[in-house]
Each structure stands twice: as structure tokens, then as C-alpha cells.
Design a protein around this motif. Structure first.
Motif, PDB file in Angstrom:
ATOM      1  N   THR A  19       0.842  -1.187   0.000  1.00 17.44           N
ATOM      2  CA  THR A  19       0.000   0.000   0.000  1.00 17.44           C
ATOM      3  C   THR A  19       0.879   1.239   0.000  1.00 17.44           C
ATOM      4  O   THR A  19       1.723   1.396   0.884  1.00 17.44           O
ATOM      5  CB  THR A  19      -0.939   0.036   1.207  1.00 17.44           C
ATOM      6  N   LEU A  20       0.686   2.074  -0.997  1.00 20.67           N
ATOM      7  CA  LEU A  20       1.389   3.340  -1.086  1.00 20.67           C
ATOM      8  C   LEU A  20       0.523   4.449  -0.482  1.00 20.67           C
ATOM      9  O   LEU A  20      -0.705   4.407  -0.576  1.00 20.67           O
ATOM     10  CB  LEU A  20       1.703   3.676  -2.538  1.00 20.67           C
ATOM     11  N   SER A  21       1.185   5.436   0.105  1.00 21.83           N
ATOM     12  CA  SER A  21       0.500   6.593   0.649  1.00 21.83           C
ATOM     13  C   SER A  21       1.085   7.854   0.039  1.00 21.83           C
ATOM     14  O   SER A  21       2.253   7.879  -0.370  1.00 21.83           O
ATOM     15  CB  SER A  21       0.657   6.651   2.167  1.00 21.83           C
ATOM     16  N   CYS A  22       0.277   8.880   0.010  1.00 26.18           N
ATOM     17  CA  CYS A  22       0.719  10.186  -0.469  1.00 26.18           C
ATOM     18  C   CYS A  22       0.068  11.229   0.427  1.00 26.18           C
ATOM     19  O   CYS A  22      -1.163  11.288   0.528  1.00 26.18           O
ATOM     20  CB  CYS A  22       0.302  10.383  -1.918  1.00 26.18           C
ATOM     21  N   VAL A  23       0.889  12.017   1.098  1.00 26.96           N
ATOM     22  CA  VAL A  23       0.361  13.073   1.950  1.00 26.96           C
ATOM     23  C   VAL A  23       0.458  14.392   1.199  1.00 26.96           C
ATOM     24  O   VAL A  23       1.485  14.697   0.576  1.00 26.96           O
ATOM     25  CB  VAL A  23       1.088  13.136   3.300  1.00 26.96           C
ATOM     26  N   ALA A  24      -0.624  15.142   1.238  1.00 26.78           N
ATOM     27  CA  ALA A  24      -0.687  16.414   0.526  1.00 26.78           C
ATOM     28  C   ALA A  24      -0.717  17.565   1.517  1.00 26.78           C
ATOM     29  O   ALA A  24      -1.321  17.470   2.589  1.00 26.78           O
ATOM     30  CB  ALA A  24      -1.934  16.451  -0.349  1.00 26.78           C
ATOM     31  N   SER A  25      -0.063  18.632   1.160  1.00 30.10           N
ATOM     32  CA  SER A  25      -0.106  19.838   1.983  1.00 30.10           C
ATOM     33  C   SER A  25      -0.215  21.038   1.068  1.00 30.10           C
ATOM     34  O   SER A  25       0.232  21.007  -0.083  1.00 30.10           O
ATOM     35  CB  SER A  25       1.136  19.943   2.861  1.00 30.10           C
ATOM     36  N   GLY A  26      -0.806  22.093   1.592  1.00 29.89           N
ATOM     37  CA  GLY A  26      -0.968  23.292   0.790  1.00 29.89           C
ATOM     38  C   GLY A  26      -2.412  23.698   0.690  1.00 29.89           C
ATOM     39  O   GLY A  26      -3.270  23.192   1.396  1.00 29.89           O
ATOM     40  N   ARG A  27      -2.655  24.561  -0.238  1.00 25.17           N
ATOM     41  CA  ARG A  27      -3.974  25.152  -0.343  1.00 25.17           C
ATOM     42  C   ARG A  27      -5.033  24.178  -0.839  1.00 25.17           C
ATOM     43  O   ARG A  27      -4.879  23.553  -1.859  1.00 25.17           O
ATOM     44  CB  ARG A  27      -3.918  26.369  -1.275  1.00 25.17           C
TER      45      ARG A  27
END
Length: 124
Positions: A19-27
């Protein structure tokens, strides 16, 4: 500006799962449609899976359908790719990406933001 950071890659035996994860940050990350792409050595970047901004719609490349599942948790700004029955040909760097587009979301050129990628290796 949206920043994306993938994790969860590694070496897995054929037939295994990851399982891959991707964390997003920003607007307003939750407003973006998201996708997973992959790129194997010497090959072009190819579409894997996409998901709408609210998670209500998902779409997959034909070769991944039934083996891969994309999902997201907007409360945590996380995107996931569950992969099972992995094959050596799944070996690639996997990227998450964000787009404001609502069409052409199988094409890398329509994505606005990209992560740095995470390596997935399935030995033959």
C-alpha cells in the motif's frame, strides 16, 4: 501550491501486496482530483489510477483494474494506492499527482503537482 510526498514503496515478492501513501499539503488539497502514475526504467510515465476530489469516482488503467485500489482521506490529506497480486512488470517508481482538470485525467500532462516518487520493486 500543493506539495505531495509519497511513501510505502519497497521490495515485495511476486504475488504480494503493498500500500502506497501520499500526503498532501498546501492550499485546499481536498479540492483536487488525484492520480497515481508509474514510470519504469526506459519507459514513459503511465497512468495507474485516479480519484475525484470527494472520492466519489475512481478510474483505473485496464491492466490494474481488479488488482489496484485508489482511495483518499480528505480529513487527513492522504491518498492511497492498495496493490495486490503484484507482478515483476509492476516494478516502477510510483508518483502521486494532483489536478484541477475534470477531463483528460489519464494523461500526465494534465496534472499540476507531482510528488517525488516511491520505488516499488517486484523481483522476477
Amino acid at each position: 501550491q500543493v506539495e505531495l510526498v509519497e511513501s510505502g514503496g519497497g521490495l515485495v515478492e511476486a504475488g504480494g501486496s503493498l500500500t502506497l501513501s501520499c500526503v498532501a499539503s498546501g492550499r485546499t488539497c481536498s479540492r483536487y482530483n488525484m492520480g497515481w502514475f508509474r514510470q519504469a526504467p526506459g519507459k514513459e510515465r503511465e497512468f495507474v489510477a485516479g480519484i475525484s476530489w470527494n472520492g466519489g469516482s475512481t478510474w483505473y488503467a485496464d491492466s490494474m483494474k481488479g488488482r489496484f485500489t485508489i482511495s483518499r482521506d480528505n480529513a487527513k490529506n492522504l491518498l492511497y494506492l492498495q496493490m495486490k497480486s503484484l507482478k515483476p512488470e509492476d516494478t516502477a517508481v510510483y508518483y502521486c499527482a494532483a489536478t484541477t482538470a475534470y477531463s483528460g485525467t489519464r494523461y500526465a500532462g494534465n496534472y499540476d503537482y507531482w510528488g517525488q516518487g516511491t520505488q516499488v520493486t517486484i523481483p522476477s
